[in-house]
Motif scaffolding. Structure first.
Motif, PDB file in Angstrom:
ATOM      1  N   THR A   1       0.829  -1.048  -0.096  1.00  0.00           N
ATOM      2  CA  THR A   1       0.073  -0.003   0.021  1.00  0.00           C
ATOM      3  C   THR A   1       1.117   1.176   0.182  1.00  0.00           C
ATOM      4  O   THR A   1       1.656   1.384   0.823  1.00  0.00           O
ATOM      5  N   THR A   2       0.715   2.154  -1.066  1.00  0.00           N
ATOM      6  CA  THR A   2       1.573   3.248  -0.936  1.00  0.00           C
ATOM      7  C   THR A   2       0.721   4.189  -2.131  1.00  0.00           C
ATOM      8  O   THR A   2      -0.312   4.115  -2.342  1.00  0.00           O
ATOM      9  N   GLU A   3       1.388   5.180  -2.460  1.00  0.00           N
ATOM     10  CA  GLU A   3       1.233   6.260  -3.233  1.00  0.00           C
ATOM     11  C   GLU A   3       1.981   6.479  -4.438  1.00  0.00           C
ATOM     12  O   GLU A   3       3.066   6.528  -4.307  1.00  0.00           O
ATOM     13  N   VAL A   4       1.492   6.193  -5.620  1.00  0.00           N
ATOM     14  CA  VAL A   4       2.292   6.718  -6.818  1.00  0.00           C
ATOM     15  C   VAL A   4       1.718   7.419  -7.788  1.00  0.00           C
ATOM     16  O   VAL A   4       0.548   7.491  -8.350  1.00  0.00           O
ATOM     17  N   ARG A   5       2.463   8.410  -8.036  1.00  0.00           N
ATOM     18  CA  ARG A   5       2.165   9.672  -8.992  1.00  0.00           C
ATOM     19  C   ARG A   5       0.859  10.357  -8.518  1.00  0.00           C
ATOM     20  O   ARG A   5      -0.025  10.646  -9.163  1.00  0.00           O
ATOM     21  N   GLY A   6       0.665  10.577  -7.174  1.00  0.00           N
ATOM     22  CA  GLY A   6      -0.614  11.117  -6.609  1.00  0.00           C
ATOM     23  C   GLY A   6      -1.867  10.146  -6.689  1.00  0.00           C
ATOM     24  O   GLY A   6      -2.702  10.556  -6.063  1.00  0.00           O
ATOM     25  N   ALA A   7      -1.386   8.880  -6.996  1.00  0.00           N
ATOM     26  CA  ALA A   7      -2.753   7.950  -6.962  1.00  0.00           C
ATOM     27  C   ALA A   7      -2.453   6.973  -5.815  1.00  0.00           C
ATOM     28  O   ALA A   7      -1.324   6.612  -5.744  1.00  0.00           O
TER      29      ALA A   7
END
Length: 217
Positions: free
Chosen positions: A160-166
Motif C-alpha cells: 500500500t503506497t502512493e504512486v504519482r499522486g494515486a
C-alpha cells in the motif's frame, strides 16, 4: 511293770513313721503359678501423607504462532489465502481481475474461524488436516474453498503506497507451486496485479518499484 523289749520298740517306731508319712501326704499343698500374657496392643497404621493433585493445564494457543494457508475455490474461479497469528486471522479472496475482499476475525480453540469484511463479506472455515476447508461469501455468492498450509514463498502479500499522486493498494496470493493471483487498485479502480518476486516481494507498479510484504494479523 514289764519293760518293752527291743523288738517292740522297733515296731513302735515303724508305726509312728507310717503315721507321719500319711499325715504329710494328706496335708501337703501343691502350688501352681500363672504368668498372665501382657495385653495385646495394636499400633495405629502410619498416617498416609496427603496426595497432591495437580490440575492439568488447559491447552493454550501460542500467541506468537504464525501460520499461512493458500488455495483455490472449488469452481477454480478465484483464490483464497488466510494468515493466522495466535487467535487472530486475516483472509483475502481474489479472482485476479476485479473481484476481491479482505476479511478479518478470530480463531477459536479448535481452529475454526469466522471472518468478516466490507459489504457483508464473510468467511467461515475449519481445520481439515493440514488445510482449512470452508466457504467465503462475496456479493451474496458462496464459494467453497480448500486452502493448504503455505510454505514460503507461498502465502499472502500486500503493498500500500502512493504512486504519482494515486493511492495504490495491491494484494497477492502466491499459491503452492508458484502461481500468483492478485489485484492492484489505483484510486479504488481494480486491475490484474503484476507478478511479485516471491523471494523479495519486489514488484513494479506504473514504473514505480514497490515491495509487497507478507500479511500478518
Amino acid at each position: 511293770m514289764k519293760r518293752a523289749g527291743p523288738l517292740g520298740t522297733l515296731f513302735a517306731g515303724l508305726a509312728l513313721a507310717v503315721v507321719m508319712l500319711s499325715l504329710n501326704a494328706t496335708t501337703g499343698e501343691s502350688g501352681s503359678s500363672y504368668a498372665g500374657a501382657p495385653a495385646a496392643t495394636t499400633s495405629p497404621p502410619p498416617s498416609a501423607s496427603p496426595t497432591r493433585t495437580t490440575a492439568s493445564p488447559s491447552p493454550s494457543r501460542t500467541a506468537g504462532r504464525k501460520t499461512g494457508y493458500a488455495g483455490r475455490t472449488d469452481d477454480d474461479t478465484a483464490a483464497v489465502s488466510i494468515s493466522v497469528r495466535g487467535t487472530k486471522a486475516v483472509a483475502y479472496f481474489c479472482d485476479g481481475r476485479t473481484k476481491e475482499s479482505w476479511l478479518k476475525g478470530t480463531v477459536e480453540d479448535d481452529g475454526s474461524m469466522k471472518l468478516s469484511g466490507s459489504h457483508g463479506a464473510e468467511l467461515v472455515g475449519k481445520p481439515a488436516g493440514a488445510s482449512i476447508r470452508g466457504t467465503v461469501r462475496i456479493e451474496d455468492r458462496p464459494y467453497g474453498f480448500t486452502a493448504k498450509k503455505a510454505v514460503k514463498p507461498s502465502g499472502l502479500y500486500r503493498a500500500t503506497t502512493e504512486v504519482r499522486g494515486a493511492k495504490v493498494d495491491g494484494g497477492w496470493i502466491v499459491l503452492p507451486g508458484g502461481r500468483q493471483v492478485g489485484i492492484v487498485r489505483r484510486d479504488d479502480q481494480p486491475s490484474a496485479a503484476p507478478r511479485i518476486d516471491p523471494g523479495t516481494g519486489a514488484v513494479s507498479v506504473d514504473g514505480e518499484r514497490l515491495t509487497a510484504r507478507p500479511v500478518v494479523p
